[in-house]
Design a protein around this motif. Structure first.
Motif, PDB file in Angstrom:
ATOM      1  N   MET A   1       0.830  -1.184   0.000  1.00 33.07           N
ATOM      2  CA  MET A   1       0.000   0.000   0.000  1.00 33.07           C
ATOM      3  C   MET A   1       0.867   1.236   0.000  1.00 33.07           C
ATOM      4  SD  MET A   1      -2.868   0.447   2.709  1.00 33.07           S
ATOM      5  CE  MET A   1      -4.015   1.373   1.948  1.00 33.07           C
ATOM      6  N   THR A   2       0.752   2.067  -0.964  1.00 38.89           N
ATOM      7  CA  THR A   2       1.689   3.171  -1.074  1.00 38.89           C
ATOM      8  C   THR A   2       0.953   4.477  -1.228  1.00 38.89           C
ATOM      9  OG1 THR A   2       3.018   1.654  -2.322  1.00 38.89           O
ATOM     10  CG2 THR A   2       3.723   3.911  -2.319  1.00 38.89           C
ATOM     11  N   PHE A   3       1.092   5.330  -0.272  1.00 35.60           N
ATOM     12  CA  PHE A   3       0.627   6.692  -0.476  1.00 35.60           C
ATOM     13  C   PHE A   3       1.881   7.528  -0.526  1.00 35.60           C
ATOM     14  CE2 PHE A   3      -2.446   4.615   2.230  1.00 35.60           C
ATOM     15  CZ  PHE A   3      -3.534   4.667   1.407  1.00 35.60           C
ATOM     16  N   LEU A  33      -3.316   0.534   8.906  1.00 39.02           N
ATOM     17  CA  LEU A  33      -4.312   1.428   8.315  1.00 39.02           C
ATOM     18  C   LEU A  33      -5.590   0.719   7.917  1.00 39.02           C
ATOM     19  CD1 LEU A  33      -1.827   3.469   6.107  1.00 39.02           C
ATOM     20  CD2 LEU A  33      -2.838   4.170   8.264  1.00 39.02           C
ATOM     21  N   SER A  34      -5.638  -0.610   8.078  1.00 38.84           N
ATOM     22  CA  SER A  34      -6.880  -1.308   7.769  1.00 38.84           C
ATOM     23  C   SER A  34      -7.159  -2.312   8.863  1.00 38.84           C
ATOM     24  CB  SER A  34      -6.788  -2.002   6.400  1.00 38.84           C
ATOM     25  OG  SER A  34      -5.838  -3.038   6.429  1.00 38.84           O
ATOM     26  N   GLU A  65       2.932   2.787   4.310  1.00 35.15           N
ATOM     27  CA  GLU A  65       2.449   1.446   3.955  1.00 35.15           C
ATOM     28  C   GLU A  65       1.574   0.872   5.063  1.00 35.15           C
ATOM     29  OE1 GLU A  65       3.048  -0.130   1.161  1.00 35.15           O
ATOM     30  OE2 GLU A  65       4.743   0.908   0.259  1.00 35.15           O
ATOM     31  N   ASP A  66       0.611   0.036   4.669  1.00 39.85           N
ATOM     32  CA  ASP A  66      -0.326  -0.579   5.618  1.00 39.85           C
ATOM     33  C   ASP A  66       0.124  -1.990   5.977  1.00 39.85           C
ATOM     34  OD1 ASP A  66      -2.477  -1.539   7.030  1.00 39.85           O
ATOM     35  OD2 ASP A  66      -3.764  -1.788   5.272  1.00 39.85           O
TER      36      ASP A  66
ATOM     37  N   GLU B 124     -14.631  -3.676   4.980  1.00 41.39           N
ATOM     38  CA  GLU B 124     -14.007  -2.443   4.512  1.00 41.39           C
ATOM     39  C   GLU B 124     -15.061  -1.421   4.094  1.00 41.39           C
ATOM     40  OE1 GLU B 124     -10.444  -1.720   4.733  1.00 41.39           O
ATOM     41  OE2 GLU B 124     -11.062  -3.263   6.113  1.00 41.39           O
ATOM     42  N   ARG B 127     -16.065   0.257   7.190  1.00 38.97           N
ATOM     43  CA  ARG B 127     -15.039   1.185   7.643  1.00 38.97           C
ATOM     44  C   ARG B 127     -15.054   2.460   6.813  1.00 38.97           C
ATOM     45  NH1 ARG B 127      -9.461   1.958   7.805  1.00 38.97           N
ATOM     46  NH2 ARG B 127      -9.050   0.736   5.942  1.00 38.97           N
ATOM     47  N   TRP B 128     -15.363   2.295   5.543  1.00 35.48           N
ATOM     48  CA  TRP B 128     -15.429   3.435   4.632  1.00 35.48           C
ATOM     49  C   TRP B 128     -16.575   4.363   5.059  1.00 35.48           C
ATOM     50  CZ3 TRP B 128     -17.279   3.363  -1.091  1.00 35.48           C
ATOM     51  CH2 TRP B 128     -16.679   4.432  -1.781  1.00 35.48           C
TER      52      TRP B 128
ATOM     53  N   GLY C 290      -3.077  -2.253  -3.163  1.00 35.25           N
ATOM     54  CA  GLY C 290      -2.577  -1.540  -1.992  1.00 35.25           C
ATOM     55  C   GLY C 290      -2.175  -0.115  -2.336  1.00 35.25           C
ATOM     56  N   SER C 293      -5.777   2.599  -2.813  1.00 33.81           N
ATOM     57  CA  SER C 293      -6.671   3.213  -1.830  1.00 33.81           C
ATOM     58  C   SER C 293      -6.463   2.589  -0.470  1.00 33.81           C
ATOM     59  CB  SER C 293      -8.124   3.019  -2.279  1.00 33.81           C
ATOM     60  OG  SER C 293      -8.972   2.876  -1.155  1.00 33.81           O
ATOM     61  N   GLU C 294      -6.827   3.328   0.551  1.00 31.65           N
ATOM     62  CA  GLU C 294      -6.782   2.820   1.920  1.00 31.65           C
ATOM     63  C   GLU C 294      -7.785   1.678   2.078  1.00 31.65           C
ATOM     64  OE1 GLU C 294      -7.800   4.897   6.094  1.00 31.65           O
ATOM     65  OE2 GLU C 294      -6.520   6.048   4.752  1.00 31.65           O
ATOM     66  N   TYR C 295      -8.806   1.676   1.261  1.00 31.77           N
ATOM     67  CA  TYR C 295      -9.855   0.657   1.371  1.00 31.77           C
ATOM     68  C   TYR C 295      -9.655  -0.432   0.326  1.00 31.77           C
ATOM     69  CZ  TYR C 295     -11.630   4.329   4.250  1.00 31.77           C
ATOM     70  OH  TYR C 295     -11.730   5.284   5.227  1.00 31.77           O
ATOM     71  N   TRP C 296      -8.375  -0.768   0.086  1.00 34.69           N
ATOM     72  CA  TRP C 296      -8.065  -1.689  -1.012  1.00 34.69           C
ATOM     73  C   TRP C 296      -8.650  -3.061  -0.803  1.00 34.69           C
ATOM     74  CZ3 TRP C 296      -4.979  -5.956   0.076  1.00 34.69           C
ATOM     75  CH2 TRP C 296      -4.357  -5.941   1.331  1.00 34.69           C
TER      76      TRP C 296
END
Lengths: 379, 320, 327
Positions: A1-3, A33-34, A65-66, B124, B127-128, C290, C293-296
């Motif tokens: 996960m990449t921001f 993050l999840s 990263e998550d 998810e 959560r969203w 990944g 989005s955070e909600y992947w």
């Protein structure tokens, strides 16, 4: 996960003027993050990024990263950040078991790790490393604060309880280290347990006059609600994790009056803290948690070191970090030889202000506290 | 530093009084009845449609979130409870119509994979919608605080209400299945799927109804338990595993089995946690006894389940 | 209808091409991802024998995966701490040698599968799914609360174990090693499926009465398959532990069981290369989504759902047609 949070170079010219180190620094943040534990990681990230954005230093890049709260994923992300993104510094892990999986390998590869939360005893004692800095605390500290203060708060006979896993056992031994009363019962619960009727019945049947719990996250919410409902009514004390901003709103009135050991509080009276709490509220529309405070301090520590030494000169950079020349939201802050903080520990009480549940400092538990593993650290 | 280390005070293990044992038994009963609400839907859906639904725990979570959101908006727990029923039933019907009905003809493998995917989507997605922080949900004022039972036990009123309410729902469910037209169809569906279709029953509507009913029960359980626990994403998964243990012990497809299994699991878990550390304390030092006892207590229901299946491979009330 | 072998070759070539791609794109992490895919595929290959060929839907293969991981930790941790593995009943040192660790992992996995299988095979269908889950959960809670190997914290083995003639710390060589093991396992599965044992097992799945009439005992055939399956998945666990240089109870978590199952079904249960395709796609989706989005995980769920609803027989089934493997 990449921001990829690449920062704008607004005001870059004046930020750079006269800087000793125009070396770009790449930071890899591994955090949760999840899933169920996401709120802690999100606060860590938001606190960290608040400081990063306020500094607007064009030399600093952050890759986030998550880890999904899974140690294997955290290890793989660390590999990715080191191999592909070629980061210089790692940070962000919330959970001790994930830190134990990542930190030793990362420091062995010459990376610097700044801990925003987890600081297991192994990494403070025998396993201490010049590349590992805990900006938060050492894991035992907040339990020690609760233990040191419990007798003062009138708890002479304590019922103590934690989940049956390593951090839980460390928690109870941390509490007992400075507790001057008597422990009448020591109970281990299942990790992730949500129903505490059985334990509450045991508390009621004991002759304790106070209860210490270490039940982080959802476990704490469940316990506190059920405890309030049971009418047992003995005073509760714990470390800040069980009564922090991120979960207080879910506990509601049940948590009011609970004491908790901490090294930071939103009402702590320092100029840096006022700026932080206001800035965090303005940016994210909620009060910050301890995780956000640690994240914010970590970023500021990093920025302070960047101004003093280039990251390519590992030794100088780490020496600059060790000076801890930044305005911590906690006020007094310095590093012990093991790279763990020396700081004051407080006890907070949960209060309701308007519609918001938050913490207020009610006393100082210990001053200039380091950690009990210092002697085992040969560095 | 505030003082030196205190001398280690050896925690003593207190003898169990009869009162404490009764209180623990009540706790086990309450836990078991909540598990029954979860397990009933799961076992119904399996009995009638032959479907394994891993996403049943997500419907439990959905119920809790709906209750918390509506209770926060209106200030009424009871409206929240109604909302949890409605939301879970609606979500159940929607999921059945869009996904589940494509799975009846598939084997268990496809069902497991599809409902595993549904867990990811629902968790998810929640959560969203609601964010990552746990939601606030408190029990209604009318049911808060402890009451004194005969014998001098102070027991939380809400837990007593849960026992009563859960038993009432269970009775209603048994009446529904035993005495109504819908129940006859459900039982016929369990016995022979082709037959009821031949009798002219609209089988796809029956399936949607049964799935929505199971979802509503799960959502109701989520809301009721959510008031005592933490309303957060992922709260349904541990309960799902427990519900599976329950229906396997009871015999899959059997409502009676689900009730007995739920009570057995509730009692075993609660009493195991209470008694095992005490039992070990007779042979081990106290701190170690607590740790070993807790470890064994967490494995206990799985040991019971394995034991039941080895003795009776079809579960206690199973037909296998 | 010979599309499946072509597809299998393509999958293999894709895996082999990864290191080249990594070199060309300057993304060395791709090699680690491919290694992960190969190891998870191996775990799936193990499950596929029980699930695809034997018809035993095990929801507890995380138990064997975790046992393999812990076998590695138990053997390698004493070396790291400069202590012997045991002094009683005999002096035995630990080891950092992969072949020895693999043997131990497979033996431990086989033994666990023998016990779990013997008890679980008394039931069938959904009961089998659930009882295997129960055994895995038992081991999970045991590992969480057992302090010797770190409990919930797990245990780190700081230096990857060695293999004669290879530098396992080199990502490329370790990838090659894992790929080699995967290919060996695939070869063995191919032989098993064609052998008299495999045919009898296939028969036991489809029509146990007929197999019994031939004088074979379906339950024993299934148990043997389950034991081999457990051993292979345990081997994957040992490799996974070496990939991460770390072992923790989360390898034993029920979600791990679910994921191994997803690899097999996603690729196509019963297809030789099903788990390979499934694991590769899963790892790729996890990595690519990944970044979006955070909600992947929501999108991962939608992708999985789409595949199971509209690509029957898994990816290989959808691409190669349904008639190839047994059905």
């Amino acid at each position: 996960m990449t921001f990829k949070a690449t920062l704008l170079a607004a005001g870059a010219a004046l930020a750079l003027a006269g800087s000793a180190a125009a070396d770009p620094v790449k930071v890899g943040m591994i955090t949760t993050l999840s899933g169920g534990g996401a709120s802690l990681g999100i606060d860590t990230r938001d606190g960290f990024m608040l400081a990063v954005e306020a500094a607007a230093n064009p030399d600093l890049t952050v890759v986030i990263e998550d880890d999904q709260q899974k140690p294997e994923i955290a290890v793989q992300l660390a590999d990715k950040l080191i191999q592909s993104d070629k980061v210089d510094v790692l940070t962000g892990i919330v959970w001790s078991n994930l830190a134990m999986a990542v930190v030793p390998a990362a420091t062995a590869q010459g990376k610097t790790y700044l801990s925003t939360n987890a600081a297991p005893s192994q990494l403070a004692g025998k396993g201490c490393n010049p590349g590992y800095f805990s900006v938060s605390y050492q894991n035992d500290n907040l339990h020690e604060a609760a233990g040191a203060y419990a007798a003062t708060a009138g708890i002479k006979r304590a019922f103590i309880m934690a989940p049956n896993y390593p951090a839980g056992k460390d928690s109870l031994s941390g509490f007992k280290r400075f507790y001057e009363g008597e422990v009448v019962s020591e109970v281990y619960t299942q990790l992730g347990q949500t129903d505490y009727a059985s334990e509450i019945a045991q508390i009621r049947a004991s002759d304790a006059d106070g209860v210490f719990i270490f039940l982080p996250g959802g476990m704490g919410i469940s316990f506190v609600k059920q405890y309030a409902e049971s009418g047992v009514g003995l005073p509760l004390i714990g470390p800040a994790f069980s009564f922090d901003q991120s979960i207080l709103q879910a506990m509601g009135d049940a948590a009011v009056g609970v004491l908790n050991g901490a090294n930071w509080s939103p009402d702590l009276d320092t100029a840096a803290n006022a700026t932080f709490v206001e800035g965090f509220r303005a940016a994210y529309g909620r009060l910050p948690s301890v995780y956000a405070a640690y994240g914010y301090d970590t970023a500021n520590l990093l920025l302070s070191a960047m101004a003093k030494a280039p990251v390519s000169d590992t030794e100088a950079f780490r020496a600059a970090l060790k000076e801890a020349d930044f305005a911590s939201v906690r006020g007094k802050f310095s590093f012990a030889p093991s790279n763990h903080p020396i700081q004051d520990l407080y006890v907070r009480e949960v209060v309701k202000e308007g519609d918001i549940y938050t913490n207020k400092i009610v006393g100082t538990a210990m001053t200039d506290r380091g950690n009990p593993y210092e002697d085992a650290c040969k560095m | 530093m505030a003082g030196g280390p205190a001398p280690p005070a050896p925690p003593e293990t207190r003898p169990l009084s009869a009162m404490l044992l009764i209180e623990q038994a009540l706790n086990g009963l309450q836990y078991g009845i909540m598990l029954f609400l979860m397990a009933a839907g799961l076992t119904l859906v399996f009995g009638v449609m032959g479907l394994i639904n891993l996403a049943h725990g997500s419907l439990y979570m959905l119920g809790a979130f709906a209750c918390a959101a509506v209770a926060a908006a209106t200030g009424s727990f009871w409206l929240g409870l109604a909302a949890s029923l409605a939301a879970a039933a609606a979500a159940g019907a929607l999921i059945e119509l869009s996904v589940i009905r494509r799975l009846y003809a598939r084997d268990h493998l496809d069902q497991v994979l599809a409902t595993f995917a549904l867990i990811l989507i629902l968790s998810e997605g929640t959560r969203w919608l609601f964010g990552s922080f746990p939601l606030y949900l408190d029990i209604p004022a009318a049911l808060s605080g402890p009451v004194r039972l005969p014998g001098g036990i102070d027991y939380p009123l809400y837990r007593l209400a849960l026992i009563g309410f859960g038993l009432a729902v269970a009775a209603g469910l048994f009446l529904l299945i035993g005495r109504t037209r819908l129940g006859i169809r459900i039982r016929a569906g369990e016995a022979d799927r082709e037959m009821i279709a031949a009798l002219g029953v609209d089988i796809s509507r029956l399936y949607t109804l049964v799935f929505a009913l199971g979802a509503a029960l799960a959502g109701l359980a989520g809301a009721l338990v959510g008031a005592l626990q933490s309303v957060q994403v992922g709260m349904g998964e541990p309960v799902l595993i427990l519900a599976f243990v329950v229906i396997v012990i009871g015999g899959i497809g059997s409502i009676n089995g689900a009730l007995v299994g739920a009570l057995l699991v509730g009692m075993t878990d609660t009493l195991g946690r209470a008694l095992l550390p005490v039992a070990f304390a007779t042979v081990l030092p106290p701190a170690e006894a607590g740790s070993v006892g807790a470890a064994l207590a967490s494995m206990l229901i799985y040991i019971v389940m394995a034991g039941v299946l080895v003795m009776r491979p079809g579960g206690l009330f199973g037909r296998a | 209808m010979r599309r499946e072998p072509v597809l299998n070759t393509l999958i293999l070539l894709a895996l082999l091409a990864v290191p080249l791609a990594a070199q060309a794109l300057d993304e060395p992490f791709l090699v680690t991802l491919a290694t992960k895919a190969a190891i998870l595929a191996l775990a799936g290959v193990g499950l596929n024998l029980a699930l695809g060929l034997g018809g035993m839907v095990s929801f507890g293969h995380a138990a064997f995966f975790g046992i393999g991981g812990y076998a590695m930790a138990v053997l390698a941790a004493p070396v790291q701490a400069y202590e012997p593995l045991m002094t009683w009943p005999m002096d035995l040192p630990g080891t950092k040698s992969m072949p020895a660790i693999w043997l131990a992992a497979m033996a431990a996995g086989a033994l666990a599968a023998l016990v779990i299988g013997a008890l679980s095979l008394r039931t069938g269908g959904v009961y089998f799914i659930m009882i295997t889950l129960a055994f895995a959960q038992m081991l999970y809670y045991f590992a969480v609360s057992w302090p010797a190997y770190g409990g919930e914290d797990g245990i780190s083995i700081y230096v990857r174990n060695g293999f004669p003639g290879l530098d396992t710390l080199n990502p490329l060589q370790f990838f090659g090693l894992c790929l080699g093991v995967l290919l060996l396992a695939l070869g063995a599965m191919h032989l098993i499926a064609r052998s008299r044992f495999g045919l009898a097992l296939d028969g036991a799945r489809q029509n146990p009465d007929r197999v019994a009439a031939l004088g074979l005992r379906p339950a024993r055939l299934k148990l043997i398959a389950f034991v081999i399956s457990g051993a292979v998945t345990a081997l994957a666990g040992a490799l996974f532990a070496d990939l991460n240089r770390f072992v923790s109870p989360s390898m034993l978590h029920w979600q791990t069981s679910g994921e191994i199952m997803v690899f097999v079904i996603l690729g196509g249960a019963g297809r030789l290369f099903g788990p390979v395709a499934g694991a590769a796609i899963f790892v790729l989706l996890e990595h690519l989504l990944g970044g979006v989005s955070e909600y992947w995980k929501l999108f991962l769920g939608l992708a999985l759902l789409g595949i199971v609803l509209f690509a029957r027989g898994g990816l290989i089934g959808a691409l190669a047609g349904r008639a190839v493997a047994h059905d």
